[in-house]
Scaffold this motif. Structure first.
Motif, mmCIF file in Angstrom:
data_model
loop_
_atom_site.group_PDB
_atom_site.id
_atom_site.type_symbol
_atom_site.label_atom_id
_atom_site.label_comp_id
_atom_site.label_asym_id
_atom_site.label_seq_id
_atom_site.Cartn_x
_atom_site.Cartn_y
_atom_site.Cartn_z
ATOM 1 N N GLU A 1 0.838 -1.201 0.000
ATOM 2 C CA GLU A 1 0.000 0.000 0.000
ATOM 3 C C GLU A 1 0.877 1.257 0.000
ATOM 4 O O GLU A 1 0.978 1.967 1.002
ATOM 5 N N LEU B 1 0.802 4.563 2.484
ATOM 6 C CA LEU B 1 2.029 4.810 3.233
ATOM 7 C C LEU B 1 2.491 6.254 3.072
ATOM 8 O O LEU B 1 2.851 6.913 4.059
ATOM 9 N N THR C 1 0.972 0.225 7.270
ATOM 10 C CA THR C 1 1.315 1.549 6.734
ATOM 11 C C THR C 1 1.613 2.544 7.850
ATOM 12 O O THR C 1 2.546 3.354 7.734
#
Length: 259
Positions: A37, A41, A143
């Protein structure tokens, strides 16, 4: 406190330590699996850095001012004002800066993550993500932990720079020392043995802040009271963990650099 109650508290404490270790292990497992992701992030990095930048800057500036104002009279008694840049730079960069800025970020970032994920758990948004086939742990937890790990060293470096500027301002106004001369003495006093341990442990500080905040929020109990408890306990647990990590880092760095 009755012995049985004390036993239960100790048992619950070790159970929570085990759950936190399992949570960390799951993070490393999910970190190396697809999908990655990146967009989320980057958004978390921007959010954490942007929201904490002013707070860290103001704290660093006041830290540099107060530290210099409080130390200068003592050094003047011994005629050692010239040692001010060296002492301030080593103290702030090696120990004071990373610990203080990490505690500031723990109150800002860890509590925010705990409250955010706790609210999502209470309102069943995380359950809805699981039902829809997405991986909420990957999207929400990985994240945020990774963003905190990456952003905290940058925030600490920024705070250290502002703190040194505040100290240089005091020396310029009170001691008639130019900024150029002050920072020449600062960089002359610093060595890799001062910078590397402080930088390395700042990554562990960021990991601890993200891990505990996500752990408390992701496992929040039902009800609005649980959100407040998750946010509060995230700050308390993170602060304790930061001091433990700092002690281990100082102990290990002393051994390594003595060798």
């Amino acid at each position: 406190m009755k012995p049985f109650q004390f036993y239960n508290k100790i048992k619950n404490f070790f159970i929570e330590i085990g759950e936190l270790a399992y949570f960390a292990g799951r993070f490393f497992k999910e970190f190396f699996t697809r999908p990655f992701e990146f967009k989320e992030l980057l958004r978390q990095c921007y959010t954490m850095g942007n929201r904490s930048l002013i707070l860290v800057g103001v704290t660093g500036f006041i830290l540099g001012l107060v530290f210099s104002l409080q130390t200068r009279p003592t050094l003047m008694k011994f005629g050692a004002e010239s040692w001010m840049p060296s002492m301030v730079s080593i103290s702030i960069i090696r120990e004071l800066g990373p610990v203080i800025f990490a505690l500031i970020c723990a109150g800002k970032i860890s509590s925010g993550i705990g409250a955010e994920l706790g609210s999502m758990r209470v309102t069943e948004q995380i359950d809805a993500m699981e039902v829809s086939g997405t991986n909420p742990f990957k999207y929400l937890v990985v994240t945020r932990i990774l963003a905190a790990t990456l952003m905290l060293p940058l925030l600490i470096i920024f705070g250290d720079a502002i703190a040194l500027f505040g100290s240089a301002l005091v020396e310029n106004l009170r001691g008639d020392v130019s900024f150029q001369l002050y920072f020449i003495k600062v960089f002359k006093a610093l060595h890799f043995s001062d910078i590397i341990p402080a930088t390395v442990k700042s990554f562990f500080f960021g990991f601890a802040i993200g891990l505990v905040g996500c752990f408390k929020g992701y496992n929040c109990e039902k009800g609005t009271v649980g959100v407040g408890e998750a946010s509060n306990s995230a700050v308390v647990y993170t602060s304790m963990l930061l001091f433990i990590i700092d002690f281990i880092a100082v102990f290990v760095s002393d051994i390594l650099f003595e060798i």
